[in-house]
Design a protein around this motif. Structure first.
Motif, PDB file in Angstrom:
ATOM      1  N   THR A 140       2.054 -13.458  52.440  1.00 40.57           N
ATOM      2  CA  THR A 140       2.576 -12.632  51.357  1.00 40.57           C
ATOM      3  C   THR A 140       3.697 -11.727  51.847  1.00 40.57           C
ATOM      4  OG1 THR A 140       0.417 -12.651  50.287  1.00 40.57           O
ATOM      5  CG2 THR A 140       1.952 -10.946  49.589  1.00 40.57           C
ATOM      6  N   GLY A 141       3.478 -11.066  52.973  1.00 38.53           N
ATOM      7  CA  GLY A 141       4.508 -10.185  53.520  1.00 38.53           C
ATOM      8  C   GLY A 141       5.788 -10.925  53.855  1.00 38.53           C
ATOM      9  N   VAL A 142       5.656 -12.090  54.446  1.00 33.18           N
ATOM     10  CA  VAL A 142       6.843 -12.866  54.832  1.00 33.18           C
ATOM     11  C   VAL A 142       7.575 -13.403  53.601  1.00 33.18           C
ATOM     12  CG1 VAL A 142       7.576 -14.999  55.963  1.00 33.18           C
ATOM     13  CG2 VAL A 142       6.031 -13.450  57.132  1.00 33.18           C
ATOM     14  N   ILE A 143       6.834 -13.874  52.611  1.00 32.99           N
ATOM     15  CA  ILE A 143       7.491 -14.431  51.421  1.00 32.99           C
ATOM     16  C   ILE A 143       8.247 -13.343  50.668  1.00 32.99           C
ATOM     17  CG2 ILE A 143       7.033 -15.416  49.136  1.00 32.99           C
ATOM     18  CD1 ILE A 143       4.834 -17.105  50.498  1.00 32.99           C
ATOM     19  N   ILE A 144       7.627 -12.168  50.482  1.00 34.62           N
ATOM     20  CA  ILE A 144       8.320 -11.072  49.793  1.00 34.62           C
ATOM     21  C   ILE A 144       9.543 -10.630  50.589  1.00 34.62           C
ATOM     22  CG2 ILE A 144       8.113  -8.679  49.008  1.00 34.62           C
ATOM     23  CD1 ILE A 144       5.166  -9.288  48.379  1.00 34.62           C
ATOM     24  N   SER A 145       9.406 -10.518  51.898  1.00 33.05           N
ATOM     25  CA  SER A 145      10.549 -10.120  52.728  1.00 33.05           C
ATOM     26  C   SER A 145      11.650 -11.173  52.705  1.00 33.05           C
ATOM     27  CB  SER A 145      10.101  -9.868  54.166  1.00 33.05           C
ATOM     28  OG  SER A 145       9.226  -8.772  54.214  1.00 33.05           O
ATOM     29  N   PHE A 146      11.276 -12.444  52.702  1.00 33.16           N
ATOM     30  CA  PHE A 146      12.271 -13.517  52.644  1.00 33.16           C
ATOM     31  C   PHE A 146      13.052 -13.452  51.331  1.00 33.16           C
ATOM     32  CE2 PHE A 146      13.451 -17.891  51.474  1.00 33.16           C
ATOM     33  CZ  PHE A 146      14.349 -18.152  52.502  1.00 33.16           C
ATOM     34  N   ILE A 147      12.351 -13.205  50.233  1.00 33.92           N
ATOM     35  CA  ILE A 147      13.041 -13.061  48.950  1.00 33.92           C
ATOM     36  C   ILE A 147      13.993 -11.865  49.007  1.00 33.92           C
ATOM     37  CG2 ILE A 147      12.694 -12.500  46.498  1.00 33.92           C
ATOM     38  CD1 ILE A 147      10.082 -14.176  46.689  1.00 33.92           C
ATOM     39  N   PHE A 174      15.532 -10.719  51.681  1.00 29.92           N
ATOM     40  CA  PHE A 174      16.691 -11.127  52.471  1.00 29.92           C
ATOM     41  C   PHE A 174      17.651 -11.968  51.628  1.00 29.92           C
ATOM     42  CE2 PHE A 174      14.185 -10.298  56.384  1.00 29.92           C
ATOM     43  CZ  PHE A 174      15.121  -9.528  57.052  1.00 29.92           C
ATOM     44  N   CYS A 175      17.101 -12.858  50.828  1.00 27.50           N
ATOM     45  CA  CYS A 175      17.946 -13.697  49.971  1.00 27.50           C
ATOM     46  C   CYS A 175      18.682 -12.859  48.939  1.00 27.50           C
ATOM     47  CB  CYS A 175      17.103 -14.774  49.287  1.00 27.50           C
ATOM     48  SG  CYS A 175      16.460 -16.008  50.429  1.00 27.50           S
ATOM     49  N   LEU A 225      28.374 -11.031  46.699  1.00 25.56           N
ATOM     50  CA  LEU A 225      28.929 -10.702  45.381  1.00 25.56           C
ATOM     51  C   LEU A 225      29.537  -9.296  45.340  1.00 25.56           C
ATOM     52  CD1 LEU A 225      26.096 -12.163  43.148  1.00 25.56           C
ATOM     53  CD2 LEU A 225      28.375 -13.118  43.530  1.00 25.56           C
ATOM     54  N   ASP A 226      29.498  -8.578  46.445  1.00 22.07           N
ATOM     55  CA  ASP A 226      30.055  -7.226  46.552  1.00 22.07           C
ATOM     56  C   ASP A 226      29.406  -6.290  45.537  1.00 22.07           C
ATOM     57  OD1 ASP A 226      31.636  -5.282  47.724  1.00 22.07           O
ATOM     58  OD2 ASP A 226      33.290  -5.607  46.326  1.00 22.07           O
ATOM     59  N   ASN A 227      28.071  -6.349  45.466  1.00 20.00           N
ATOM     60  CA  ASN A 227      27.311  -5.512  44.549  1.00 20.00           C
ATOM     61  C   ASN A 227      26.367  -4.658  45.392  1.00 20.00           C
ATOM     62  OD1 ASN A 227      25.291  -4.515  42.795  1.00 20.00           O
ATOM     63  ND2 ASN A 227      25.737  -6.152  41.331  1.00 20.00           N
ATOM     64  N   VAL A 228      26.743  -3.390  45.598  1.00 17.82           N
ATOM     65  CA  VAL A 228      25.999  -2.510  46.490  1.00 17.82           C
ATOM     66  C   VAL A 228      24.584  -2.212  45.978  1.00 17.82           C
ATOM     67  CG1 VAL A 228      25.986  -0.234  47.590  1.00 17.82           C
ATOM     68  CG2 VAL A 228      28.099  -1.544  47.453  1.00 17.82           C
ATOM     69  N   PRO A 229      24.389  -1.893  44.686  1.00 22.66           N
ATOM     70  CA  PRO A 229      23.009  -1.633  44.235  1.00 22.66           C
ATOM     71  C   PRO A 229      22.096  -2.859  44.380  1.00 22.66           C
ATOM     72  CG  PRO A 229      24.575  -0.782  42.637  1.00 22.66           C
ATOM     73  CD  PRO A 229      25.357  -1.574  43.630  1.00 22.66           C
ATOM     74  N   GLY A 230      22.621  -4.035  44.149  1.00 22.60           N
ATOM     75  CA  GLY A 230      21.821  -5.250  44.329  1.00 22.60           C
ATOM     76  C   GLY A 230      21.437  -5.466  45.780  1.00 22.60           C
ATOM     77  N   PHE A 231      22.362  -5.148  46.680  1.00 23.29           N
ATOM     78  CA  PHE A 231      22.076  -5.245  48.115  1.00 23.29           C
ATOM     79  C   PHE A 231      20.921  -4.322  48.487  1.00 23.29           C
ATOM     80  CE2 PHE A 231      22.747  -3.136  52.224  1.00 23.29           C
ATOM     81  CZ  PHE A 231      22.506  -4.208  53.074  1.00 23.29           C
ATOM     82  N   TRP A 232      20.975  -3.075  48.030  1.00 25.79           N
ATOM     83  CA  TRP A 232      19.913  -2.123  48.364  1.00 25.79           C
ATOM     84  C   TRP A 232      18.600  -2.497  47.697  1.00 25.79           C
ATOM     85  CZ3 TRP A 232      20.056   0.370  52.551  1.00 25.79           C
ATOM     86  CH2 TRP A 232      21.277   0.765  53.098  1.00 25.79           C
ATOM     87  N   ALA A 233      18.655  -3.146  46.553  1.00 25.98           N
ATOM     88  CA  ALA A 233      17.427  -3.645  45.928  1.00 25.98           C
ATOM     89  C   ALA A 233      16.775  -4.695  46.830  1.00 25.98           C
ATOM     90  CB  ALA A 233      17.726  -4.231  44.552  1.00 25.98           C
ATOM     91  N   LEU A 239      13.105  -4.619  48.727  1.00 33.34           N
ATOM     92  CA  LEU A 239      12.140  -5.728  48.697  1.00 33.34           C
ATOM     93  C   LEU A 239      11.656  -6.079  50.097  1.00 33.34           C
ATOM     94  CD1 LEU A 239      13.500  -8.252  46.044  1.00 33.34           C
ATOM     95  CD2 LEU A 239      11.295  -7.092  46.052  1.00 33.34           C
ATOM     96  N   ILE A 240      12.545  -6.030  51.074  1.00 31.36           N
ATOM     97  CA  ILE A 240      12.145  -6.306  52.456  1.00 31.36           C
ATOM     98  C   ILE A 240      11.084  -5.297  52.902  1.00 31.36           C
ATOM     99  CG2 ILE A 240      12.926  -6.354  54.857  1.00 31.36           C
ATOM    100  CD1 ILE A 240      15.661  -7.326  53.739  1.00 31.36           C
ATOM    101  N   GLY A 241      11.324  -4.035  52.603  1.00 29.14           N
ATOM    102  CA  GLY A 241      10.343  -3.006  52.943  1.00 29.14           C
ATOM    103  C   GLY A 241       9.035  -3.182  52.193  1.00 29.14           C
TER     104      GLY A 241
END
Length: 80
Positions: free
Chosen positions: A14-21, A23-24, A32-40, A44-46
């Protein structure tokens, strides 16, 4: 490696799958040069790490291997 059971638990998967998502998501939004999406994605990684840790604490993870402390053997004088 498969005989050691390293990471073959629901908590680890579960931890790896959520973190992998995460990262993606972060990777896609950085392209896409979208800063809020990057931080989202970073959030998710955390969350993946937190979810895996909570599941492990709930008993769904691998038990830590504790090595039994062996008493030190003292040198014995040889007879002869």
């Amino acid at each position: 490696m498969s005989s050691s059971g390293h990471g073959h638990t629901p908590a680890a998967w579960t931890g790896v799958i959520i973190s992998f998502i995460g990262f993606c998501v972060a990777g896609a939004f950085i392209v896409l040069d979208n800063v809020p999406g990057f931080w989202a994605g970073i959030v998710l990684i955390g969350l993946g790490a937190v979810a895996g840790g909570l599941m492990r604490a709930a008993g769904l993870g691998q038990e830590p291997k504790r090595s039994a402390a062996k008493p030190a053997t003292q040198a014995q004088p040889q007879e002869g």
